[in-house]
Design a protein around this motif. Structure first.
Motif, mmCIF file in Angstrom:
data_model
loop_
_atom_site.group_PDB
_atom_site.id
_atom_site.type_symbol
_atom_site.label_atom_id
_atom_site.label_comp_id
_atom_site.label_asym_id
_atom_site.label_seq_id
_atom_site.Cartn_x
_atom_site.Cartn_y
_atom_site.Cartn_z
ATOM 1 N N ARG A 125 2.767 -10.391 5.216
ATOM 2 C CA ARG A 125 2.800 -8.931 5.930
ATOM 3 C C ARG A 125 1.374 -8.020 6.062
ATOM 4 O O ARG A 125 0.924 -8.262 4.705
ATOM 5 C CB ARG A 125 3.862 -7.992 5.390
ATOM 6 N N HIS A 126 1.026 -7.455 7.244
ATOM 7 C CA HIS A 126 -0.508 -6.671 7.592
ATOM 8 C C HIS A 126 0.435 -5.683 7.818
ATOM 9 O O HIS A 126 0.843 -5.156 8.661
ATOM 10 C CB HIS A 126 -0.367 -7.430 8.539
ATOM 11 N N ILE A 127 -0.608 -4.381 6.591
ATOM 12 C CA ILE A 127 -0.083 -2.974 7.399
ATOM 13 C C ILE A 127 -1.242 -2.767 7.530
ATOM 14 O O ILE A 127 -2.303 -2.614 6.959
ATOM 15 C CB ILE A 127 0.611 -2.285 5.989
ATOM 16 N N ASP A 128 -1.461 -1.766 8.860
ATOM 17 C CA ASP A 128 -2.908 -1.685 9.237
ATOM 18 C C ASP A 128 -2.899 0.115 8.154
ATOM 19 O O ASP A 128 -1.514 0.570 7.893
ATOM 20 C CB ASP A 128 -3.008 -0.605 10.592
ATOM 21 N N TRP A 129 -4.407 0.877 8.109
ATOM 22 C CA TRP A 129 -4.351 1.710 7.633
ATOM 23 C C TRP A 129 -3.898 2.786 8.551
ATOM 24 O O TRP A 129 -3.801 3.599 7.805
ATOM 25 C CB TRP A 129 -6.034 2.454 6.990
ATOM 26 N N SER A 130 -3.719 3.004 9.027
ATOM 27 C CA SER A 130 -3.275 3.987 9.880
ATOM 28 C C SER A 130 -1.185 3.900 9.894
ATOM 29 O O SER A 130 -0.935 5.303 10.217
ATOM 30 C CB SER A 130 -3.405 3.824 11.890
ATOM 31 N N GLN A 131 -1.246 3.157 9.367
ATOM 32 C CA GLN A 131 0.307 2.974 9.443
ATOM 33 C C GLN A 131 0.773 3.594 7.523
ATOM 34 O O GLN A 131 1.944 3.984 7.438
ATOM 35 C CB GLN A 131 0.692 1.670 8.977
ATOM 36 N N VAL A 132 -0.375 3.945 6.804
ATOM 37 C CA VAL A 132 0.037 4.215 5.536
ATOM 38 C C VAL A 132 -0.207 5.504 5.152
ATOM 39 O O VAL A 132 -1.120 6.762 5.847
ATOM 40 C CB VAL A 132 -1.590 4.139 4.843
ATOM 41 N N PRO A 163 6.252 3.951 -9.277
ATOM 42 C CA PRO A 163 7.551 3.700 -9.790
ATOM 43 C C PRO A 163 7.561 3.313 -10.948
ATOM 44 O O PRO A 163 6.353 3.255 -11.704
ATOM 45 C CB PRO A 163 8.393 2.119 -9.312
ATOM 46 N N LYS A 164 8.320 3.713 -12.229
ATOM 47 C CA LYS A 164 8.311 3.514 -13.431
ATOM 48 C C LYS A 164 8.030 1.896 -13.867
ATOM 49 O O LYS A 164 7.453 1.210 -14.981
ATOM 50 C CB LYS A 164 9.271 4.127 -14.613
ATOM 51 N N ARG A 165 8.968 1.126 -13.287
ATOM 52 C CA ARG A 165 8.331 -0.283 -12.783
ATOM 53 C C ARG A 165 8.392 -0.972 -12.061
ATOM 54 O O ARG A 165 8.605 -0.780 -10.479
ATOM 55 C CB ARG A 165 10.080 -1.000 -13.892
ATOM 56 N N GLY A 166 7.778 -1.981 -12.271
ATOM 57 C CA GLY A 166 7.081 -2.668 -10.859
ATOM 58 C C GLY A 166 6.277 -3.002 -10.021
ATOM 59 O O GLY A 166 4.931 -2.197 -10.493
ATOM 60 N N TYR A 167 6.339 -3.459 -9.284
ATOM 61 C CA TYR A 167 5.054 -3.144 -8.078
ATOM 62 C C TYR A 167 4.805 -2.332 -7.603
ATOM 63 O O TYR A 167 5.890 -1.344 -7.493
ATOM 64 C CB TYR A 167 4.686 -4.386 -7.475
ATOM 65 N N LEU A 168 3.877 -1.512 -7.003
ATOM 66 C CA LEU A 168 3.201 0.105 -6.697
ATOM 67 C C LEU A 168 4.419 -0.627 -5.014
ATOM 68 O O LEU A 168 4.063 -1.619 -5.045
ATOM 69 C CB LEU A 168 1.767 -0.245 -6.570
ATOM 70 N N LYS A 169 4.382 1.227 -4.661
ATOM 71 C CA LYS A 169 4.172 0.678 -2.762
ATOM 72 C C LYS A 169 4.272 1.742 -1.972
ATOM 73 O O LYS A 169 3.205 2.443 -2.422
ATOM 74 C CB LYS A 169 6.267 1.165 -3.281
ATOM 75 N N LEU A 170 3.783 1.409 -1.040
ATOM 76 C CA LEU A 170 2.823 2.010 -0.635
ATOM 77 C C LEU A 170 4.534 2.668 0.872
ATOM 78 O O LEU A 170 4.907 1.978 1.462
ATOM 79 C CB LEU A 170 2.208 1.133 1.110
ATOM 80 N N HIS A 171 4.086 4.290 0.747
ATOM 81 C CA HIS A 171 4.696 4.599 2.147
ATOM 82 C C HIS A 171 4.363 4.685 2.626
ATOM 83 O O HIS A 171 3.440 5.284 3.386
ATOM 84 C CB HIS A 171 5.228 6.200 1.339
ATOM 85 N N LEU A 172 4.817 4.310 4.126
ATOM 86 C CA LEU A 172 3.880 4.276 5.807
ATOM 87 C C LEU A 172 4.981 5.540 6.656
ATOM 88 O O LEU A 172 5.812 6.299 6.118
ATOM 89 C CB LEU A 172 5.016 2.955 5.922
ATOM 90 N N THR A 173 4.460 4.853 7.972
ATOM 91 C CA THR A 173 4.002 6.483 8.324
ATOM 92 C C THR A 173 5.481 6.447 9.477
ATOM 93 O O THR A 173 6.502 7.235 9.892
ATOM 94 C CB THR A 173 3.413 6.180 10.149
ATOM 95 N N GLU A 183 8.731 5.970 7.404
ATOM 96 C CA GLU A 183 9.424 5.925 6.488
ATOM 97 C C GLU A 183 10.183 4.568 5.810
ATOM 98 O O GLU A 183 11.221 5.306 5.590
ATOM 99 C CB GLU A 183 10.811 7.496 7.461
ATOM 100 N N THR A 184 9.522 4.219 5.506
ATOM 101 C CA THR A 184 9.716 2.904 5.092
ATOM 102 C C THR A 184 8.856 2.378 4.014
ATOM 103 O O THR A 184 7.428 3.096 3.562
ATOM 104 C CB THR A 184 9.676 2.010 5.691
ATOM 105 N N ASP A 185 9.336 1.398 3.052
ATOM 106 C CA ASP A 185 8.603 1.351 1.705
ATOM 107 C C ASP A 185 7.974 -0.095 1.757
ATOM 108 O O ASP A 185 8.855 -0.853 2.325
ATOM 109 C CB ASP A 185 8.826 1.596 0.494
ATOM 110 N N ALA A 186 6.741 -0.422 1.310
ATOM 111 C CA ALA A 186 5.830 -1.611 1.640
ATOM 112 C C ALA A 186 5.863 -1.728 0.393
ATOM 113 O O ALA A 186 4.961 -1.324 -0.154
ATOM 114 C CB ALA A 186 5.200 -2.200 2.529
ATOM 115 N N THR A 187 6.795 -2.660 -0.620
ATOM 116 C CA THR A 187 6.110 -3.304 -1.861
ATOM 117 C C THR A 187 4.124 -3.877 -1.781
ATOM 118 O O THR A 187 4.019 -4.805 -1.376
ATOM 119 C CB THR A 187 7.085 -4.706 -2.503
ATOM 120 N N LEU A 188 3.601 -3.770 -2.599
ATOM 121 C CA LEU A 188 2.959 -3.557 -2.622
ATOM 122 C C LEU A 188 3.083 -5.095 -3.922
ATOM 123 O O LEU A 188 2.450 -5.399 -5.543
ATOM 124 C CB LEU A 188 1.377 -3.051 -3.708
#
Length: 135
Positions: A65-72, A78-88, A90-95
């Motif tokens: 998946r590709h996420i543009d900077w304008s979407q971030v 989170p307490k556990r797991g990988y970091l997530k990006l909150h997108l414009t 209103e969805t989340d993308a796991t890193l």
């Protein structure tokens, strides 16, 4: 590029070694067990997050998946797991491969697009200094 550490292959090798013993007991049936370490090698090699000037590319075992900077819109830790990006939208993308311990690498690679959550804003420091001088 942030990826799973190569030291994970040592764990895969130990799993391969443990799978070999049941295989020697019944090779006609248990040869399928070798698929587990093979799948883990593929997972370690493919899972990564690449940060560039164009955006963030995430790659898991089966999905890219590709996420543009304008979407971030923001970052979730989170307490556990990988970091997530909150997108414009209103969805989340796991890193993938970016845990809390790798947050510093992500901040540096983003060239300031993702702010360092551990640094206090300079405006608050200036306001606090003015209040102390007035007292």
């Amino acid at each position: 590029m942030i990826r799973i550490p190569r030291l994970a292959h040592l764990g895969v090798f130990l799993l391969l070694f443990s799978v070999a013993f049941p295989f020697f007991g019944a090779p006609e049936v248990l040869w399928v067990l070798f698929a587990i370490p093979l799948a883990l090698v593929v997972w370690v090699e493919r899972t990564r997050t690449t940060v560039s000037d164009k955006g963030i590319d995430t790659q898991t075992m089966f999905k890219t998946r590709h996420i543009d900077w304008s979407q971030v819109k923001g970052l979730q830790i989170p307490k556990r797991g990988y970091l997530k990006l909150h997108l414009t939208d209103e969805t989340d993308a796991t890193l993938p491969a970016v845990g809390f311990d790798r947050l510093g690498e992500l901040v540096v690679a983003s060239n300031g697009r993702i702010p360092d959550p551990f640094v206090e804003p300079e405006e608050e420091d200036a306001d606090a200094g003015e209040e102390e001088s007035q007292e």
